[in-house]
Design a protein around this motif. Structure first.
Motif, PDB file in Angstrom:
ATOM      1  N   VAL A 139      44.884 -19.496  16.234  1.00  0.00           N
ATOM      2  CA  VAL A 139      43.838 -18.786  15.486  1.00  0.00           C
ATOM      3  C   VAL A 139      43.519 -19.547  14.196  1.00  0.00           C
ATOM      4  CG1 VAL A 139      43.181 -16.578  14.432  1.00  0.00           C
ATOM      5  CG2 VAL A 139      44.823 -16.597  16.317  1.00  0.00           C
ATOM      6  N   ASP A 140      42.228 -19.715  13.903  1.00  0.00           N
ATOM      7  CA  ASP A 140      41.770 -20.238  12.608  1.00  0.00           C
ATOM      8  C   ASP A 140      41.141 -19.080  11.841  1.00  0.00           C
ATOM      9  OD1 ASP A 140      42.461 -22.686  13.645  1.00  0.00           O
ATOM     10  OD2 ASP A 140      40.440 -23.547  13.559  1.00  0.00           O
ATOM     11  N   VAL A 141      41.649 -18.819  10.635  1.00  0.00           N
ATOM     12  CA  VAL A 141      41.053 -17.751   9.813  1.00  0.00           C
ATOM     13  C   VAL A 141      40.436 -18.370   8.565  1.00  0.00           C
ATOM     14  CG1 VAL A 141      41.397 -15.505   8.713  1.00  0.00           C
ATOM     15  CG2 VAL A 141      42.955 -16.230  10.512  1.00  0.00           C
ATOM     16  N   PHE A 142      39.165 -18.073   8.347  1.00  0.00           N
ATOM     17  CA  PHE A 142      38.452 -18.567   7.163  1.00  0.00           C
ATOM     18  C   PHE A 142      38.208 -17.399   6.214  1.00  0.00           C
ATOM     19  CE2 PHE A 142      37.582 -21.618  10.432  1.00  0.00           C
ATOM     20  CZ  PHE A 142      37.608 -22.833   9.750  1.00  0.00           C
TER      21      PHE A 142
ATOM     22  N   ASP B 162      38.732 -24.534  20.172  1.00  0.00           N
ATOM     23  CA  ASP B 162      39.673 -24.141  21.229  1.00  0.00           C
ATOM     24  C   ASP B 162      40.471 -22.931  20.763  1.00  0.00           C
ATOM     25  OD1 ASP B 162      38.889 -26.140  22.859  1.00  0.00           O
ATOM     26  OD2 ASP B 162      40.480 -27.539  22.255  1.00  0.00           O
ATOM     27  N   HIS B 163      40.433 -22.705  19.454  1.00  0.00           N
ATOM     28  CA  HIS B 163      41.163 -21.579  18.869  1.00  0.00           C
ATOM     29  C   HIS B 163      40.241 -20.365  18.767  1.00  0.00           C
ATOM     30  CE1 HIS B 163      43.830 -24.634  16.435  1.00  0.00           C
ATOM     31  NE2 HIS B 163      43.839 -24.867  17.739  1.00  0.00           N
ATOM     32  N   ASP B 164      40.842 -19.176  18.595  1.00  0.00           N
ATOM     33  CA  ASP B 164      40.049 -18.037  18.149  1.00  0.00           C
ATOM     34  C   ASP B 164      39.741 -18.263  16.671  1.00  0.00           C
ATOM     35  OD1 ASP B 164      40.038 -16.731  20.584  1.00  0.00           O
ATOM     36  OD2 ASP B 164      41.905 -15.644  20.166  1.00  0.00           O
ATOM     37  N   VAL B 165      38.559 -17.882  16.242  1.00  0.00           N
ATOM     38  CA  VAL B 165      38.108 -18.208  14.883  1.00  0.00           C
ATOM     39  C   VAL B 165      37.599 -16.935  14.203  1.00  0.00           C
ATOM     40  CG1 VAL B 165      36.564 -19.638  13.499  1.00  0.00           C
ATOM     41  CG2 VAL B 165      37.443 -20.515  15.670  1.00  0.00           C
ATOM     42  N   ILE B 166      38.139 -16.663  13.015  1.00  0.00           N
ATOM     43  CA  ILE B 166      37.785 -15.440  12.269  1.00  0.00           C
ATOM     44  C   ILE B 166      37.074 -15.838  10.980  1.00  0.00           C
ATOM     45  CG2 ILE B 166      38.743 -13.404  11.087  1.00  0.00           C
ATOM     46  CD1 ILE B 166      41.043 -13.439  13.051  1.00  0.00           C
TER      47      ILE B 166
END
Ligand SMILES: Cc1ncc(COP(=O)(O)O)c(C=O)c1O
Length: 386
Positions: free
Chosen positions: A91-94, A135-139
């Motif tokens: 997961v990538d969280v911004f 490729d990751h889930d991105v928030i």
């Protein structure tokens, strides 16, 4: 020397949420609410289904996207999505402000998914989206209400992504163009751009988001209130207004009233145009005012809904952040006493200055009338602050 203005904004409600109700709103809007009935059948169920259908229609979502109502406002919607759907891939969280940071902290301290990466930005800036891995889930947050920084467009979001995109759009939906094909899970509350009542959230799911709910179960426990699993079923009753728990039929009626107003105005493009005109009316004052500046430095990512302003350094020379905050509080207080402006203080964790809602339910004339009041109050209060 600024004289005390004569003209007040006709409506000084510039809060970032709950926001001003639509022009012309009165309690009459709620007169038809089916109060005292169960939400499980009859007219209440029809009204809930109507709220869902009209949301999709007004936002012009793609035919294969689906909408449902969640408990607990935008936080309930975002956390429902995170708890029910994350955990199967990195997961990538911004985070761009305090709200995005809540999702980041949820991920870091509560869910702890494998392969978590976080990207945080200081107030006034955007995080570095170029580091994203789809490729990751991105928030991410489309419009960071506390910092007044928005995402300019969805060009950076890959069409062929493997992960899902989770978009907190609470102060953007109905006021900014949202690129639906780039958004798999979109959330917002009723009390932001449409001026509805609080405590209800909306989730909008792409086909791939629904597939995730069908095919994947996270390993962590998911409280009932955050369980979205049934939304994986294409014919789930949740899409017809059978909510996770009991909704307010009064709030639902009010939300439908707001959606009807949006349609009468001319649809989402008209609401976006109102928002832009509002931000332009405030901008006309900012441009000619030497004591104030935007907190968001890049004009391309400057929010048109939650406009955040800070003091120009030369105007508050000798005042530290605490003293500047005190100045903002005094100015906000005197403007409230004068009935010229309510709730223009920034988010408590943001730098001192002002935060002024310019969303579609506000009128541009009121923002034009606000500027001279800010000038007057700044001069009056600054004299006491130094
Ligand atoms: C960007 C953003 N996300 C989340 C929230 C929290 O929303 P709610 O209070 O509807 O749960 C807010 C509230 O202002 C917000 O601005």
């Amino acid at each position: 020397m600024s004289l005390k203005p004569v003209m007040r904004p006709a409506d000084g409600r510039f809060s970032c949420g709950p926001t001003k109700k639509r022009p012309g709103w009165s309690w009459e809007a709620l007169a038809g609410a089916p109060l005292g009935r169960t939400h499980r059948g009859g007219i209440p169920k029809i009204r809930l289904a109507q709220a869902i259908e009209q949301t999709g229609a007004l936002l012009e979502i793609p035919d294969d996207y689906k909408v449902f109502i969640t408990p607990a406002s935008d936080t309930g919607a975002m956390e429902g999505a995170m708890w029910s759907m994350l955990g199967g891939r990195p997961v990538d969280v911004f985070a761009t402000d305090e709200f995005g940071r809540r999702w980041l902290i949820d991920a870091v301290e509560e869910l702890k998914p494998q392969g978590l990466r976080t990207f945080d930005a200081p107030y006034g800036s955007a995080p570095d989206y170029s580091q994203v891995n789809f490729d990751h889930d991105v928030i991410f947050t489309w419009n960071a209400t506390a910092s007044g920084v928005k995402i300019a467009n969805g060009d950076w979001i890959a069409d062929d992504r493997e992960g899902l995109t989770f978009c907190d759009a609470t102060s953007a939906a109905f006021a900014m163009d949202l690129p639906w094909s780039k958004l798999d899970i979109t959330t917002f509350s009723w009390q932001k751009c449409m001026g509805g009542e609080a405590q209800h959230g909306i989730a909008i799911l792409s086909p791939r988001a629904r597939q995730r709910l069908r095919e994947f179960r996270p390993s962590w426990p998911v409280p009932r209130i955050l369980q979205w699993f049934e939304a994986g079923d294409e014919t789930a009753k949740i899409y017809e207004g059978s909510t996770i728990n009991t909704p307010s039929l009064m709030c639902t009626e009010d939300y439908i009233d707001a959606l009807n107003w949006g349609a009468r105005e001319g649809g989402v493009s008209a609401l976006i145009a109102r928002t832009k005109a509002n931000a332009a009316a405030l901008d006309a004052w900012v441009q000619k005012t030497d004591w104030i500046e935007y907190l968001a430095h890049d004009p391309a990512t400057r929010s048109e809904t939650s406009v955040t302003l800070k003091y120009a350094a030369h105007a508050v020379e000798g005042l530290d952040q605490a003293a500047q905050w005190e100045l903002s509080r005094k100015i906000a207080h005197v403007l409230e006493r004068e009935e010229a402006a309510y709730d223009i203080i920034p988010h408590p964790k943001a730098p001192a200055g002002f935060r002024i809602w310019c969303g579609p339910t506000v009128d541009a004339d009121d923002l034009t009338a606000l500027g001279p009041w800010l000038d007057w109050a700044f001069e009056e209060m600054k004299a006491n602050a130094v």
